[in-house]
Design an enzyme around this catalytic site. Structure first.
Site, PDB file in Angstrom:
ATOM      1  N   ASP A 230      30.849  73.287  23.846  1.00 23.71           N
ATOM      2  CA  ASP A 230      29.780  73.874  24.628  1.00 23.71           C
ATOM      3  C   ASP A 230      30.174  75.322  24.918  1.00 23.71           C
ATOM      4  OD1 ASP A 230      31.700  73.754  26.645  1.00 23.71           O
ATOM      5  OD2 ASP A 230      30.456  72.613  28.033  1.00 23.71           O
TER       6      ASP A 230
ATOM      7  N   CYS B  37      35.219  71.335  25.649  1.00 22.69           N
ATOM      8  CA  CYS B  37      34.420  71.893  26.734  1.00 22.69           C
ATOM      9  C   CYS B  37      35.400  72.458  27.754  1.00 22.69           C
ATOM     10  CB  CYS B  37      33.447  70.865  27.337  1.00 22.69           C
ATOM     11  SG  CYS B  37      34.195  69.465  28.194  1.00 22.69           S
TER      12      CYS B  37
ATOM     13  N   THR C 260      36.694  71.212  30.561  1.00 20.01           N
ATOM     14  CA  THR C 260      37.737  70.249  30.940  1.00 20.01           C
ATOM     15  C   THR C 260      38.092  69.282  29.827  1.00 20.01           C
ATOM     16  OG1 THR C 260      36.156  68.625  31.769  1.00 20.01           O
ATOM     17  CG2 THR C 260      36.989  70.289  33.360  1.00 20.01           C
TER      18      THR C 260
ATOM     19  N   HIS D 210      49.346  55.144  18.014  1.00 15.07           N
ATOM     20  CA  HIS D 210      49.022  53.857  18.629  1.00 15.07           C
ATOM     21  C   HIS D 210      47.543  53.517  18.640  1.00 15.07           C
ATOM     22  CE1 HIS D 210      52.996  53.657  21.142  1.00 15.07           C
ATOM     23  NE2 HIS D 210      53.207  53.839  19.855  1.00 15.07           N
TER      24      HIS D 210
ATOM     25  N   HIS E  97      49.278  47.435  17.381  1.00 18.01           N
ATOM     26  CA  HIS E  97      48.338  48.519  17.650  1.00 18.01           C
ATOM     27  C   HIS E  97      46.995  48.246  16.972  1.00 18.01           C
ATOM     28  CE1 HIS E  97      51.490  50.591  19.637  1.00 18.01           C
ATOM     29  NE2 HIS E  97      52.212  50.759  18.546  1.00 18.01           N
TER      30      HIS E  97
END
Length: 142
Positions: free
Chosen positions: A7, A64, A66, A97, A133
């Site tokens: 963004d 973005c 965060t 993993h 996994h």
């Protein structure tokens, strides 16, 4: 091919990552945005994640401010395992993993040099293939 999207809050880091990937020889499909004008991150993160889910792109990177919004968005796409990483160890471990196929980063959290290291680690680390996994991934996918 690597899908990349951001963004307005992540556009500068997206461009830096895109340039780095192209210098490293990766083909990159840019889903935008290409502007610092306010926009809605799902409009860019979702198409990038869909391109990974449908096989058009091998992996994806969404950014973005965060990393939270784009990671939530990407993880709504069936077949996507998006991990929000702010250091190289989490990038390595999510590939080993979780076989994560989309990397999310926060441009307001992670500086450019560290982000490029995270990207390199994410793309160069293979899934371990260990049964424990793989079993956990199957449980995530339902």
């Amino acid at each position: 091919m690597i899908a990349i999207a951001s963004d307005h809050g992540g556009v500068d880091l997206k461009e830096a990552v895109k340039n780095h990937l192209e210098k490293e020889g990766y083909e990159v499909k840019d889903f935008g945005t290409n502007s610092k004008d306010s926009c809605d991150y799902p409009d860019f993160a979702r198409p990038a994640a869909e391109a990974v889910a449908d096989g058009t792109c091998e992996k994806g990177i969404v950014i973005c401010t965060t990393g939270i919004g784009v990671s939530i968005t990407a993880n709504k796409v069936p077949g996507i395992r998006c991990a929000l990483c702010s250091d190289s160890l989490t990038a390595k471990m999510t590939r080993l993993h979780n076989d994560a196929n989309v990397l999310a980063m926060g441009a307001g959290i992670t500086g450019e040099l560290l982000a490029l290291e995270i990207v390199d680690t994410f793309l160069k680390t293979e899934f371990s293939g260990e049964e424990r996994h793989a079993r956990r991934i199957r449980k995530i996918e339902g």
